[in-house]
Each structure stands twice: as C-alpha cells, then as structure tokens.
Design a protein around this motif. Sequence first.
Motif: not given
Length: 232
Positions: A65-75
Amino acid sequence: MSHPQAMLFDFSGTLMRFESAESWVRAITDGAGLALDDGEVEHWADRLTEAGAWYGAYPQHVPDHLAELYEARDLDEPHHRACYTGLIRESGWPWEELVEPLYERSNAAEAWEPYPDALETVREAKDRGLATAVISNISFDIRPHLKHAGLLDLLDAVVLSYEVAMVKPDPRIFQLACDALGVDPASAVMVGDHAADGGGSVLGVRTYFVELSPVRERPDALISVLREVTAS
C-alpha cells in the motif's frame, strides 16, 4: 586522465548525514515529555530503521500500500510525507501524535551533520577552480542545511529532485546540473554513496563512490576523491 572542471556531490550520506536513529527518537520523545530508557529508545530506533522510516536506511520491505508513494517519494513533499509517515506507522510506533513531529525532525537542519571533510573538500574544489553543485533526490529544501554547515556559499548550483521533477539515476538531472555550471558532463566528476548517483555515467560523468557510514567513521573519503581526481 584530464582534470575535471566541475565536482558534483550527492547530499544525504555523501556531504551530510542525518542524525542517528537513537538521537532522532530521543529528540522527539524527550520533547514530548516521555521518559524512555536507553533500551526503549534503542528498540524503537531499530524498529524505525528496519521499516526504512529513518532517513539513513532503506526499507527491508516496502508494504504494497506504500509502494507507489515510495517510488514517487522524492518528486514532491506530499508524496514524501505520506510515504515516510506511513513507514513510521509500519514500524509499530505507538504514539500517533508524534508521527508528524518525528517526520518533521527528519527535515530539520539541526538534525543533519556534515562529514568531517565536507567543508574542506568543497572549499578546496573551489580553490582549484572547479565549479561545484549538489544533486539530491529529496523532497524538501536542503539549502538551510547546507548553509548551517557552511557549504551553501561554496556551491554554484543546488539541483533538487522535487524542484526539477526528475530523480537520479535519470541522466537528465545530471545534464541539468552540468548546464547550470556551464560545463560538459564529460568534464564533471560526481561523488555519491548510492548506485543512483552513477546515472550520469552515460553522459560521460566520472563517478566516485564513498561509503555510507556514520559521520565520525568516515573522516577523509571526500577529500581523498578530490585529491585523486585533481592529481597532476
């Protein structure tokens, strides 16, 4: 090997490092008036580190449930906040009212410390006529952190992923930094601590890696790289 015209640095784990997980936990729990003993502090520091919520570590496992957020975390900041507060909660952290303060502490300039040779290295690079820049995958403005450490005025450019909507290892962020400095990528050296810092190699940027270590355990890695690449 020709002398470089520019030196590019990663921020976290290269020029500066976030405080220890124990110090991080202690700062927030002490500030909230919680009397945790050293064993409890160590327990939560370990749990947060394993979850990847501490800024000096990568998660052992990112929940679905955090995978997409993790991929985009530095954007951008909202993705980063949602990702890392989620990871804090995944650790089992029991004080919901301290989730946001714990996250905010991660972004605070006073919680970051330069490596012992960071200032000397960037200053010597400038003295040798090199242009200097930081390229960081990050979601908040690190200029106050760099200024706090005496580094900001020695840098010709600060390129942050959330401001330019691209993250390392994307070669475009390295090209952007080189363009800001007015140098060809083939005349630039990148110093980092993570594989993503090597993304400029396809453009001809020479990459040198330093070990991701606690501040006091890595006294001279940066200056050693500088002197190696500028040796006549």
